[in-house]
Scaffold this active site. Structure first.
Site, short mmCIF file in Angstrom:
data_model
loop_
_atom_site.label_atom_id
_atom_site.label_comp_id
_atom_site.label_asym_id
_atom_site.label_seq_id
_atom_site.Cartn_x
_atom_site.Cartn_y
_atom_site.Cartn_z
N CYS A 167 36.97 -15.08 -13.73
CA CYS A 167 36.59 -14.22 -14.85
C CYS A 167 37.74 -13.39 -15.40
CB CYS A 167 35.43 -13.33 -14.43
SG CYS A 167 34.04 -14.26 -13.78
N HIS A 307 35.09 -4.28 -17.59
CA HIS A 307 34.63 -5.59 -17.15
C HIS A 307 33.10 -5.57 -17.13
CE1 HIS A 307 34.90 -9.48 -15.35
NE2 HIS A 307 34.32 -9.10 -14.22
N GLU A 318 34.02 -0.58 -10.41
CA GLU A 318 34.90 -0.37 -11.56
C GLU A 318 34.92 1.10 -11.97
OE1 GLU A 318 35.98 -2.22 -15.94
OE2 GLU A 318 34.05 -2.73 -15.04
N LYS A 339 29.70 -6.86 -22.58
CA LYS A 339 28.87 -7.88 -21.92
C LYS A 339 27.39 -7.54 -22.00
CE LYS A 339 32.26 -9.60 -18.52
NZ LYS A 339 33.41 -8.73 -18.78
N HIS A 344 28.10 -12.58 -19.90
CA HIS A 344 29.38 -12.74 -19.22
C HIS A 344 29.90 -14.16 -19.44
CE1 HIS A 344 32.65 -12.48 -16.57
NE2 HIS A 344 32.05 -12.22 -15.42
N PHE A 403 36.41 -13.55 -9.38
CA PHE A 403 36.23 -14.02 -8.01
C PHE A 403 37.59 -14.39 -7.43
CE2 PHE A 403 31.57 -15.79 -8.16
CZ PHE A 403 31.10 -14.50 -8.30
#
Length: 417
Positions: A167, A307, A318, A339, A344, A403
């Site tokens: 991502c 994010h 975050e 998002k 996403h 990830f």
């Protein structure tokens, strides 16, 4: 190369194909209006899936950008990249010719590449045997083909690559392109992220990992970053592309300049395959390094495009990373997750969020975080709930985390001569 030799890098063109609009204007207006792009999955029969919603791109016709033969030989993620790159080049009024082709490159990231064609050809293999598999399967599937086909269709012969950092891929692509222009390896770069992973296997895999929202009866309010009632992310698809140019190159041709990129950093948590390190130390260090690269102090930051995935682990982590990195200034900075509207896009998210960050700087407007009705007590920053905000935007940060522990922060700044 010394600091004095580094080139300034500006953004002169933007393109977007997203769940809330298939061009820059409709995407940006959709963000400011707080429009959700989430709905029931239509790409396949999702009746047996735990999650039956996604943020799909609607009404995309690849034949507006390429002929039928080329379209049939591209997976959807590559179609998005080729189409959006054409949008961005047209927006920049940058023509690629024999005289400049070697100085214009492509850097387009993706998380999973051609998952759709791989799944379809696996079914062919199992049901009809190996001899019936398409000879185009491999070139349609491999992740680098978005960048490769974009170069083929635009004629860009400069540096060409494809970050595949989950991502964070789209933001890595923008950052890596920034470095190439900054250090003189290219005069201009077509860069961003693309993804088309709303497929049966992808949705099944993320669903089994309990990563996806299961708010199937209320899709438009399923993506709710920083809200205490969030239950996972909503998978999306699409592409965002930026045209980066060396400032002297842009000025020499009288280009319109949206904003300047001044900072880029990437770090790794080195902690877990999917979970962020508790407390967000890796992300905090990434933000700090990007600010240092840009020569920006925390109190100069105007806005952060988070994010903000709407997952239980990411949002508070975050939040803590932002507070650690920016100290007391964090409480004063608007932070929002687009998002909440687009879902996403995995490796494509950094691309469309880079476009949003650029437009925030250029237009002095901050998109909202929609569906933020009951803030999580561990998420205590100003997330611009439910309504966009007009305010002076001089410096924007864009965060992307993937990830594997990949962290990326980009710094976008208002251009001043």
């Amino acid at each position: 190369m010394t600091e004095l030799e580094k080139k300034r890098v500006v953004i002169t063109g933007l393109g977007a194909i997203t769940p809330i609009g298939n061009d820059l204007a409709s995407y940006w207006q959709g963000l400011l209006a707080g429009r959700s792009g989430v709905g029931p999955i239509t790409h396949f029969d999702a009746a047996q899936h735990v999650t039956r919603i996604a943020a799909e791109v609607k009404g995309f016709d690849p034949l507006q950008y390429m002929d039928r033969k080329d379209a049939k030989r591209m997976d959807r993620f590559a179609q998005f990249a080729v189409a959006t790159s054409q949008q961005a080049l047209a927006d920049a009024q940058l023509e690629i010719t024999a005289l400049n082709a070697e100085q214009i490159g492509v850097m387009i990231g993706t998380g999973v590449g051609g998952l759709k064609i791989m799944e379809e050809q696996q079914a062919v293999y199992l049901n009809r045997g190996p001899s019936r598999c398409s000879p185009f399967m491999v070139p349609m599937m491999i992740a680098n083909m978005a960048a490769g086909l974009t170069a083929i269709h635009t004629g860009a012969q400069g540096p060409n690559s494809c970050p595949v950092t989950a991502c964070a891929a789209g933001s890595n692509a923008i950052g890596d392109a920034f470095r190439l222009v900054q250090q003189g390896y290219a005069q201009a770069m077509i860069c961003g992220g693309t993804e088309a992973a709303v497929t049966p296997l992808s949705v099944a895999g993320f669903g089994s990992a309990r990563a996806l929202s299961t708010r199937n009866d209320e899709p438009q309010i399923a993506s709710r970053p920083f809200d205490r009632d969030r239950d996972g992310f909503v998978i999306g698809e699409g592409c965002g592309i930026l045209i980066l140019e060396a400032l002297d190159h842009a000025l020499s041709r009288g280009a319109r300049i949206y904003a300047e990129i001044t900072g880029y950093s990437m770090t790794c948590d080195a902690y877990h395959m999917t979970a962020p390190v508790p407390g967000g130390a890796g992300a905090a260090r990434c933000i700090q390094l990007a600010l240092k690269d840009a020569g920006v102090t925390p109190d100069q930051v105007s806005y952060i495009n988070a994010h903000g995935t709407s997952t239980p682990a990411n949002d508070p982590t975050e939040t803590q990373a932002i507070k650690t990195a920016l100290g007391d200034a964090a409480q004063k900075i608007p932070v929002s997750s687009t998002k909440s509207m687009t879902g996403h896009l995995l490796g494509g998210s950094g691309g469309i969020e880079g476009v949003a960050a650029t437009m925030a700087v250029n237009q002095d407007q901050v998109p909202p975080t929609i569906n933020l009705d009951n803030p999580d007590e561990n998420c205590d920053l100003d997330y611009v709930p439910n309504q966009s905000r007009a305010l002076p935007v001089d410096v924007t940060l864009s965060n992307s985390f993937g990830f594997g522990g990949h962290n990326v922060t980009l710094v976008f700044q208002k251009y001043r001569s």
